[in-house]
Write an enzyme that holds these catalytic residues in place. Structure first.
Site, mmCIF file in Angstrom:
data_model
loop_
_atom_site.group_PDB
_atom_site.id
_atom_site.type_symbol
_atom_site.label_atom_id
_atom_site.label_comp_id
_atom_site.label_asym_id
_atom_site.label_seq_id
_atom_site.Cartn_x
_atom_site.Cartn_y
_atom_site.Cartn_z
ATOM 1 N N LYS A 173 -22.058 44.413 -3.484
ATOM 2 C CA LYS A 173 -21.337 43.128 -3.197
ATOM 3 C C LYS A 173 -21.826 42.720 -1.803
ATOM 4 O O LYS A 173 -21.447 43.366 -0.906
ATOM 5 C CB LYS A 173 -19.782 43.327 -3.415
ATOM 6 C CG LYS A 173 -19.424 43.628 -4.765
ATOM 7 C CD LYS A 173 -18.091 44.307 -4.917
ATOM 8 C CE LYS A 173 -17.795 45.751 -4.420
ATOM 9 N NZ LYS A 173 -16.705 46.317 -4.680
ATOM 10 N N THR A 204 -6.861 38.539 -0.137
ATOM 11 C CA THR A 204 -7.970 39.421 -0.650
ATOM 12 C C THR A 204 -7.362 40.949 -0.878
ATOM 13 O O THR A 204 -8.394 41.788 -0.909
ATOM 14 C CB THR A 204 -8.913 39.481 0.486
ATOM 15 O OG1 THR A 204 -8.603 39.688 1.862
ATOM 16 C CG2 THR A 204 -9.683 37.916 0.647
ATOM 17 N N GLY A 206 -6.797 44.071 -2.254
ATOM 18 C CA GLY A 206 -6.715 44.834 -3.514
ATOM 19 C C GLY A 206 -7.800 44.295 -4.245
ATOM 20 O O GLY A 206 -8.137 44.612 -5.487
ATOM 21 N N THR A 207 -8.798 43.422 -3.800
ATOM 22 C CA THR A 207 -10.036 42.893 -4.599
ATOM 23 C C THR A 207 -10.753 43.843 -5.155
ATOM 24 O O THR A 207 -11.152 43.435 -6.356
ATOM 25 C CB THR A 207 -10.689 41.669 -3.883
ATOM 26 O OG1 THR A 207 -10.791 41.855 -2.507
ATOM 27 C CG2 THR A 207 -9.393 40.286 -3.706
ATOM 28 N N GLY A 208 -11.161 44.543 -4.359
ATOM 29 C CA GLY A 208 -12.257 45.608 -4.737
ATOM 30 C C GLY A 208 -11.654 46.343 -5.935
ATOM 31 O O GLY A 208 -12.391 46.800 -6.782
#
Length: 265
Positions: A173, A204, A206-208
């Site tokens: 990413k 953002t 917890g986006t991963g």
């Protein structure tokens, strides 16, 4: 209904870790289960404490799931010690688990370290060879590949090396530390780019976790890896597009979206 298992740490604020994974898997149409690797005291502003589960109890959780409701896909997130990673790898091999998504969580968005060097070595030796796909951001890809990444060419070389060394597909990413916001899916010698643009957002946390668990849910339903990634990114785009702002986090942070508005951690 297909099933998916999250093996990860707990986030008491509900935005990351197993809480984010369970929400994401459920909303992506699979029956979601969890095995807790650690309790964390955290929120959108940072991590203030980590309490690990001991390996024997971690094994009991894994055995309880696999002997009753075998998952069609598994997502592995934050695992802070080598002993826990060894336990996870051993039980995944024992139960012949398939469709394994590894999100190599090493550093929190706030900068807090979540994994030690001995654990990184065990991750490389035992868990990555079992993975269907690993989903590192730029700093994590640098650790896994040993390559400094400052360009698209270096992203490709890092992904190629990770794929060659561990035999798993790589979703690298590019939204972290690079000027562009392009993501790279590298599998079986083929590189597929997801080109992007940058926007300003502070939502953002917890986006991963969300992206990797959505990929696992889609794999559980029978999607190809490329389909699973594309649909996971579209789901995350919609979630971020809602712009839910709950916390007292510290202002806008530059993060990455693809041309359709999809997040790339």
């Amino acid at each position: 209904m297909k099933t998916a298992l999250s093996i990860a740490g707990s986030d008491c604020s509900g935005g990351a870790g197993i809480q984010a994974d369970l929400k994401t898997m459920t909303l992506n149409g699979v029956y979601a289960m969890s095995v807790v690797t650690a309790l964390t005291a955290q929120n959108t502003m940072g991590v203030t404490g980590i309490l690990e589960i001991d390996p024997p109890f971690l094994q009991k959780q894994l055995d309880a799931v696999f002997t009753d409701i075998p998952p069609d896909a598994v997502k592995v997130g934050m695992v802070a010690s080598g002993a826990l990673i060894e336990t996870i790898a051993q039980r995944l091999r024992f139960y012949h688990a398939e469709q394994i998504v590894v999100d190599p969580v090493m550093v929190a968005t706030s900068g807090a370290a979540l994994i030690d060097q001995q654990a990184v070595a065990v991750l490389k030796a035992q868990l990555l060879p079992l993975a269907t796909v690993v989903t590192p951001n730029i700093p994590e890809a640098e650790v896994l590949s040993g390559i400094r990444i400052r360009s698209q060419q270096e992203m490709e070389e890092a992904a190629r090396r990770i794929n060659q060394d561990y035999g798993c597909a790589v979703l690298c990413k590019g939204g972290h530390s690079l000027d562009h916001a392009n993501d790279l899916l590298y599998t079986q010698g083929n590189a597929t780019w997801f080109y992007g643009q940058r926007i300003q957002t502070s939502n953002t946390h917890g986006t991963g976790c969300t992206l990797s668990s959505a990929i696992a849910a889609n794999l559980a339903k029978g999607d190809s890896l490329q389909e699973a990634v594309g649909r996971a990114k579209a789901y995350l785009s919609g979630a971020l597009g809602a712009m839910l702002d709950l916390g007292q986090g510290s202002g806008p942070v530059d993060h990455a979206f693809d041309l359709t508005g999809t997040f790339a951690r």
